[in-house]
Design an enzyme around this catalytic site. Sequence first.
Site, PDB file in Angstrom:
ATOM      1  N   ARG B  50      62.153  51.627  -4.743  1.00  0.00           N
ATOM      2  CA  ARG B  50      63.570  51.445  -5.065  1.00  0.00           C
ATOM      3  C   ARG B  50      64.197  50.574  -3.982  1.00  0.00           C
ATOM      4  NH1 ARG B  50      63.842  57.802  -6.649  1.00  0.00           N
ATOM      5  NH2 ARG B  50      62.146  57.747  -5.124  1.00  0.00           N
ATOM      6  N   ASP B  52      66.444  48.114  -1.756  1.00  0.00           N
ATOM      7  CA  ASP B  52      67.886  48.058  -1.502  1.00  0.00           C
ATOM      8  C   ASP B  52      68.532  46.793  -2.068  1.00  0.00           C
ATOM      9  OD1 ASP B  52      68.082  50.392  -0.071  1.00  0.00           O
ATOM     10  OD2 ASP B  52      67.814  49.419   1.879  1.00  0.00           O
ATOM     11  N   ARG B 197      63.122  47.558   7.629  1.00  0.00           N
ATOM     12  CA  ARG B 197      64.265  46.835   8.217  1.00  0.00           C
ATOM     13  C   ARG B 197      64.576  47.328   9.634  1.00  0.00           C
ATOM     14  NH1 ARG B 197      68.666  47.301   3.650  1.00  0.00           N
ATOM     15  NH2 ARG B 197      69.971  46.429   5.305  1.00  0.00           N
TER      16      ARG B 197
END
Lengths: 252, 252
Positions: B50, B52, B197
């Site tokens: 999923r 971002d 990230r």
Amino acid sequence: MKRIKLVIAYDGTNYSGWQVQPGKTTIEGVVNKALSELLNEEITVIGASRTDAGVHAKGNVAVFDTNSPIPPEKICYAVNRYLPWDIRVLSSMEVPADFHPRKVNSKKTYEYKIMNREIAIPTERLYSYFIYYNMDIKAMQEAAKYLIGEHDFKSFCSVKTQVSETVRTIYSLNVDKYGEMIKITVTGNGFLYNMVRIIAGTLIEVGRGLKTPEDMDKILKGRNRRLAGPTAPAHGLTLVGIEYDMDAFLLE
Amino acid sequence: MKRIKLVIAYDGTNYSGWQVQPGKTTIEGVVNKALSELLNEEITVIGASRTDAGVHAKGNVAVFDTNSPIPPEKICYAVNRYLPWDIRVLSSMEVPADFHPRKVNSKKTYEYKIMNREIAIPTERLYSYFIYYNMDIKAMQEAAKYLIGEHDFKSFCSVKTQVSETVRTIYSLNVDKYGEMIKITVTGNGFLYNMVRIIAGTLIEVGRGLKTPEDMDKILKGRNRRLAGPTAPAHGLTLVGIEYDMDAFLLE
């Protein structure tokens, strides 16, 4: 008064090309506005290459005149603060007052990218032309050889052109494959209206087997736009850079 | 009833991420709609990752069930006609009915791109994070080594996570420089919320000299999100691909 030369990169996706047009958003218009705001005077740049709508650049060139006390080589950093992120001035420098980016001899390099695979990769779609046909790279390379040198490129020029002199010199024209990306890279002393996109469109027809490499000779000699292939789409094209013969100026 | 596995590529720029959210345009929502239109039945895919808002993919995976007579491997071509150009289904195939893309063991590979030069190149801006500081690649490579292997990655997980088990295995984590582009490539058996990230943001701090490679050890052991660097922006991240351990299924 100083004449400043800018090297400008842009993503052409959201612009109606380089040249100012009433009611349209153009690179030239946005650059003029940013410089005028920065320098607090009315600035109108002279561009080297009036790229079409959708064409990208890594190194277009423009000049303008100013009395600003900002050191010439700092102007690029300052003006970028007034520009959107899809336009960047990569460098700025002072040039002689009579330097005109379309009149001084130069070598221009363009790159035409073809994404050649069964299904397109979305993150490449804005900067390359997607073709799912099998492409014969060797045939494209053979065909390209015919165009190198000084030729009358009338067959490779849009009929909408306003110039009558259609002889140009191509110094190099390469077709290379990197993974699933075909790159056509061409360097010449000048290009006619849509010339690189018509060369790309014609080489693509050779790659697909719709034309032979030997056809290039007939197309050149025929001096007729209808003989060449279609104009390949704008978004595959990037103006890579312009190299000027500055020697004459530096001697002054 | 057949279960179909799709490999999906997308440009995340114009989407609010993968997962369906009321009132937002998401990849999952657009894929569901395209499949439902194509197959004339209500389709709801199960996605593997999923991603971002703003994150891109070259190989996310989703499955759905259908009674359609379209040969499974042809569905990708058919559904692409119902999809916008920034989403492409790259392949489709039948998988066992109990294949669940988040429950079967897999290796996921992500790439984080950093455009490291003085002034950004506009055509790269949507797919890489622009950093003008000088980056010490060797220090980043040294730092990366600390994260390879099985570790508790709690420090590299958003506090917004809903999972309590924070041990994961990183099989490889490379920092490479190609011209002016730095690529951080990481393969692991699973990633926590924002983990890639945060790893990128921390390695960037090492590259800038704000942290040392040795700090990585303390950050891991501290099990505290505040010890790691900031979450690097979404648009530099691409989900490259997901490799499943299909052996168990193939034996059935």
